[in-house]
Design a protein around this motif. Sequence first.
Motif, mmCIF file in Angstrom:
data_model
loop_
_atom_site.group_PDB
_atom_site.id
_atom_site.type_symbol
_atom_site.label_atom_id
_atom_site.label_comp_id
_atom_site.label_asym_id
_atom_site.label_seq_id
_atom_site.Cartn_x
_atom_site.Cartn_y
_atom_site.Cartn_z
ATOM 1 N N LEU A 44 1.025 -0.712 -0.197
ATOM 2 C CA LEU A 44 0.017 0.220 0.168
ATOM 3 C C LEU A 44 0.538 1.272 0.090
ATOM 4 N N CYS A 45 1.997 1.057 0.118
ATOM 5 C CA CYS A 45 3.269 2.351 -0.303
ATOM 6 C C CYS A 45 3.418 2.798 0.724
ATOM 7 N N GLY A 46 2.767 2.458 2.499
ATOM 8 C CA GLY A 46 3.695 3.077 3.062
ATOM 9 C C GLY A 46 4.900 3.254 3.515
ATOM 10 N N VAL A 47 5.745 1.624 2.885
ATOM 11 C CA VAL A 47 7.052 2.119 2.573
ATOM 12 C C VAL A 47 7.709 2.168 1.329
ATOM 13 N N PRO A 48 8.733 2.707 0.256
ATOM 14 C CA PRO A 48 8.824 2.886 -0.107
ATOM 15 C C PRO A 48 9.504 1.244 -0.283
ATOM 16 N N SER A 49 10.096 0.580 0.169
ATOM 17 C CA SER A 49 10.674 -0.933 0.457
ATOM 18 C C SER A 49 10.356 -1.583 1.706
ATOM 19 N N LEU A 50 10.580 -2.903 1.679
ATOM 20 C CA LEU A 50 10.459 -2.851 2.770
ATOM 21 C C LEU A 50 11.941 -3.015 3.957
ATOM 22 N N ASP A 51 13.136 -2.052 2.904
ATOM 23 C CA ASP A 51 14.609 -2.236 2.879
ATOM 24 C C ASP A 51 14.426 -0.918 4.574
ATOM 25 N N VAL A 52 13.123 -0.497 4.185
ATOM 26 C CA VAL A 52 13.287 0.557 4.807
ATOM 27 C C VAL A 52 12.171 0.807 6.155
ATOM 28 N N HIS A 53 11.545 -0.608 5.642
ATOM 29 C CA HIS A 53 10.676 -1.104 6.902
ATOM 30 C C HIS A 53 11.139 -0.324 8.509
ATOM 31 N N PRO A 54 10.431 0.569 9.539
ATOM 32 C CA PRO A 54 10.587 0.425 11.043
ATOM 33 C C PRO A 54 10.762 -0.571 11.761
ATOM 34 N N LEU A 55 9.918 -2.125 11.578
ATOM 35 C CA LEU A 55 10.378 -2.968 12.507
ATOM 36 C C LEU A 55 11.153 -2.864 13.343
ATOM 37 N N LYS A 56 12.158 -2.838 12.610
ATOM 38 C CA LYS A 56 13.348 -3.089 13.390
ATOM 39 C C LYS A 56 14.090 -1.554 14.518
ATOM 40 N N THR A 57 13.391 -0.287 13.905
ATOM 41 C CA THR A 57 13.445 0.082 15.024
ATOM 42 C C THR A 57 12.374 0.728 16.354
ATOM 43 N N MET A 58 11.130 0.406 15.717
ATOM 44 C CA MET A 58 10.598 0.042 17.008
ATOM 45 C C MET A 58 10.688 -1.099 17.730
ATOM 46 N N LEU A 59 10.950 -2.229 17.740
ATOM 47 C CA LEU A 59 11.559 -2.905 18.459
ATOM 48 C C LEU A 59 13.344 -2.461 19.617
ATOM 49 N N ALA A 60 14.128 -1.036 19.122
ATOM 50 C CA ALA A 60 14.870 -1.173 19.111
ATOM 51 C C ALA A 60 14.777 0.068 20.055
ATOM 52 N N GLU A 91 5.842 -15.752 5.528
ATOM 53 C CA GLU A 91 6.242 -14.774 4.940
ATOM 54 C C GLU A 91 7.022 -13.297 4.576
ATOM 55 N N ASN A 92 5.114 -12.812 5.989
ATOM 56 C CA ASN A 92 6.155 -11.857 6.830
ATOM 57 C C ASN A 92 6.916 -11.035 7.359
ATOM 58 N N TYR A 93 7.369 -12.272 8.028
ATOM 59 C CA TYR A 93 8.139 -12.418 9.158
ATOM 60 C C TYR A 93 9.635 -12.758 8.830
ATOM 61 N N LEU A 94 9.732 -13.631 7.867
ATOM 62 C CA LEU A 94 10.862 -14.378 6.544
ATOM 63 C C LEU A 94 11.107 -12.514 6.203
ATOM 64 N N ALA A 95 10.432 -12.295 4.955
ATOM 65 C CA ALA A 95 10.721 -10.799 4.295
ATOM 66 C C ALA A 95 11.110 -10.379 4.859
ATOM 67 N N THR A 96 10.618 -9.848 5.859
ATOM 68 C CA THR A 96 11.035 -8.129 6.648
ATOM 69 C C THR A 96 12.392 -8.442 7.795
ATOM 70 N N ALA A 97 12.446 -10.112 7.880
ATOM 71 C CA ALA A 97 13.703 -10.199 8.183
ATOM 72 C C ALA A 97 15.257 -10.494 7.566
ATOM 73 N N GLN A 98 14.355 -10.804 5.947
ATOM 74 C CA GLN A 98 15.974 -10.694 5.216
ATOM 75 C C GLN A 98 16.076 -8.969 5.027
ATOM 76 N N ALA A 99 14.821 -8.939 5.018
ATOM 77 C CA ALA A 99 15.561 -6.965 4.175
ATOM 78 C C ALA A 99 15.480 -5.887 5.269
ATOM 79 N N VAL A 100 15.452 -6.132 7.234
ATOM 80 C CA VAL A 100 16.162 -5.671 7.511
ATOM 81 C C VAL A 100 16.877 -5.702 9.258
ATOM 82 N N GLY A 101 17.028 -6.975 8.457
ATOM 83 C CA GLY A 101 18.148 -7.853 9.847
ATOM 84 C C GLY A 101 18.049 -7.942 10.563
ATOM 85 N N LEU A 102 16.674 -9.021 10.696
ATOM 86 C CA LEU A 102 16.027 -9.145 12.692
ATOM 87 C C LEU A 102 17.272 -10.683 12.800
ATOM 88 N N THR A 103 18.092 -10.784 13.735
ATOM 89 C CA THR A 103 18.532 -11.468 14.383
ATOM 90 C C THR A 103 17.228 -12.640 15.134
#
Length: 326
Positions: free
Chosen positions: A251-267, A288-300
């Motif tokens: 829905l274009c809330g983020v231009p790419s999953l790489d810049v998704h704020p999820l990791k920042t939210m946790l931090a 797929e949501n977990y894996l694609a995001t983990a891949q894009a923003v580097g979740l441990t």
Amino acid sequence: TAFATFVRGLPKAELHMHIEGSLEPELMFALAQRNGITLPFKSVDEIRAAYQFSNLQDFLDIYYQGAGVLRTAEDFKELALAYFKRLAADGGTHAEIFFDPQTHTDRGIAFGVVMEGLLAGMDEAEKTLGVTSKLILCFLRHLSEDSAFETLELAKPWLNKLAGVGLDSSEVGHPPAKFARVLQAARDLGLKVVAHAGEEGPPAYVWEAIDLVKVDRIDHGNRALEDEALTARLVKDGVTLTVCPLSNLKLCGVPSLDVHPLKTMLALGLKATVNSDDPAYFGGYLLENYLATAQAVGLTRDEIVTLARNSFAGSFLSEAEKAARL
Ligand code: ADE
Ligand code: ZN
């Protein structure tokens, strides 16, 4: 991969999933045929090709149209069961699913037909898949407060089958304040209250959701990060955010999953969770949501565990149930 196996194997709860948004094109076609409804698409491929959205409204227009093929209790049961099968395959063990009754009652489908079908699917999922679930009735915020009150009235015979109420559909222009009274009335009936806020709408809508409506969770909440004081408040109160990465991307809330704020939210210490929103439309279920995001923003792995824990901690299971499942 070993990482994917690890994520799949972790018990997870899904807290933000619109059951009408799990209607796959194949089932949409089959139900249209069974119910004698003509779709404006000639094939499943044509339907999928239409799933290109620039914003929330683009999606909603096609999502409400798709929901038109759902007519009988059996249709709703099949829809729900298909979702729970996907969830179980992803290692999901609990779901709190949204449904949009006004989408159905406004086209002449009885409230009870929707309830009976969804409850039958939930029942069968628990028996055959071991997946537990709860139901959250969402009011469509592009409709009136009166219509929401009428819907709450229809829900009264079913109160013991509902965990809560929510607020969804077109956000901008329809702030939580518009529904403060009906959401309070629902709370007075013993229901939990959640609201989509900060998906496309400004931080002010998230403030309203917590201060005025006093929600039990925020659905999405992404734009809260634009407001430091709001972020601090959400951290301090431990408010669960039901974040939907692939939805935000589609829905274009983020231009790419790489810049998704999820990791920042946790931090930042926010109680973020991962969810699929409308998986049939956004190209991925829970895993797929977990894996694609983990891949894009580097979740441990630790961050994945935190997300899974947050999903149970933020659920509407009892404290005893949570303790047994975390
Ligand atoms: N209805 C279904 N999905 C939605 C979303 N992501 N936001 C608002 N309303 C919705
Ligand atoms: Zn949603």
